[in-house]
Scaffold this active site. Structure first.
Site, PDB file in Angstrom:
ATOM      1  N   SER A 144       0.844  -1.191   0.000  1.00 36.91           N
ATOM      2  CA  SER A 144       0.000   0.000   0.000  1.00 36.91           C
ATOM      3  C   SER A 144       0.879   1.241   0.000  1.00 36.91           C
ATOM      4  CB  SER A 144      -0.906   0.016   1.234  1.00 36.91           C
ATOM      5  OG  SER A 144      -1.557   1.273   1.371  1.00 36.91           O
ATOM      6  N   TYR A 157      -1.665   1.020  10.720  1.00 35.39           N
ATOM      7  CA  TYR A 157      -1.793   0.281   9.466  1.00 35.39           C
ATOM      8  C   TYR A 157      -0.603   0.581   8.561  1.00 35.39           C
ATOM      9  CZ  TYR A 157      -3.566  -0.789   4.766  1.00 35.39           C
ATOM     10  OH  TYR A 157      -3.711  -1.245   3.478  1.00 35.39           O
TER      11      TYR A 157
END
Length: 251
Positions: A144, A157
């Site tokens: 990501s 995250y």
């Protein structure tokens, strides 16, 4: 074996209910893929995904897999590889977490880290060893852009994805010239069930767009894929923004 354009005949998905993974599998089945293993926690969603893919003409199997149960990874993946060569492993599991809750409850934050990073290290190494033993294949890792620089709004995250990204890059270097291709995929904000209800970030994309980028990356034997491609320039700039200024950005 993969064809001349890099499309796999057989595919193992770790995280078999991931919307990005399933969009990718649908796209690859339409091209050439014929055997699919969906690995995930047993659930109606996993069985429905398998049924839907069978309707496209693929031979689809499900296998129980838990990212948090590292002790089971070798046996679980070993059963799949024992059935025959696997041309591609797609590591697609992960959790977003809830930043506010995870800051209050360290145990919840640890679960995010263990799922996104520790689970990926364990299963990624097992898959890489199996691919190397058969002498060919691709390991595609869904990372990501959140891992490029930790943001206040989702640093738990983001830090887990940063670790995953670094691990996957290093694994790719370790497997260079072994016949195993490692590709890291860095999507931005993806419109999916996981991000439902969140404020949409600029350059948002879709599972289908990520799937198309993965296919192109396989054909090109890319090592890193950004989705959309413009994020490569954006994140390169953000990495160099002074920290004091970065804190004040609406991120």
């Amino acid at each position: 074996m993969k064809d001349a354009f890099g499309i796999p005949q057989s595919l193992l998905v770790l995280g078999g209910t991931s919307e990005i993974a399933l969009a990718t599998v649908r796209r690859l089945i339409a091209r050439r893929t014929r055997t699919v293993w969906l690995a995930g926690r047993p659930s109606p969603a996993l069985e429905k995904a398998a049924t839907d893919l069978r309707a496209q003409g693929a031979d689809v199997h499900t296998v129980a897999f838990d990212a948090l149960d590292a002790d089971s990874h070798e046996a679980t993946l070993g059963k799949v590889f024992a059935e025959g060569d696997v041309d591609m492993v797609l590591l697609a599991f992960g959790v977003l977490g809830d930043q506010a809750r995870d800051e209050r409850e360290p145990a919840a934050a640890v679960r995010v880290a263990q799922t996104n990073y520790t689970g990926a290290v364990s299963s990624g190494l097992v898959a890489a060893r199996a691919l190397q033993a058969q002498g060919h294949g691709s390991l595609v890792v869904l990372s990501s852009v959140a891992g490029e620089r930790a943001r206040r709004s989702n640093f738990i995250y983001g830090s887990s994805k940063a670790g995953l990204d670094a691990f996957a890059q290093g694994l790719g270097d370790a497997l260079h010239d072994t016949g195993v291709h490692v590709m890291v995929v860095r999507p931005g904000f993806v419109r999916s069930k996981m991000t439902a209800g969140l404020e949409e970030a600029p350059l948002a994309t879709t599972p289908e767009a990520v799937a198309a980028a993965i296919e192109l990356g396989l054909r090109r034997r890319s090592e890193t894929v950004w989705v959309p491609g413009a994020l490569r320039v954006v994140m390169s700039a953000l990495r160099h923004v002074p920290r004091g200024l970065f804190r004040r950005l609406p991120l």
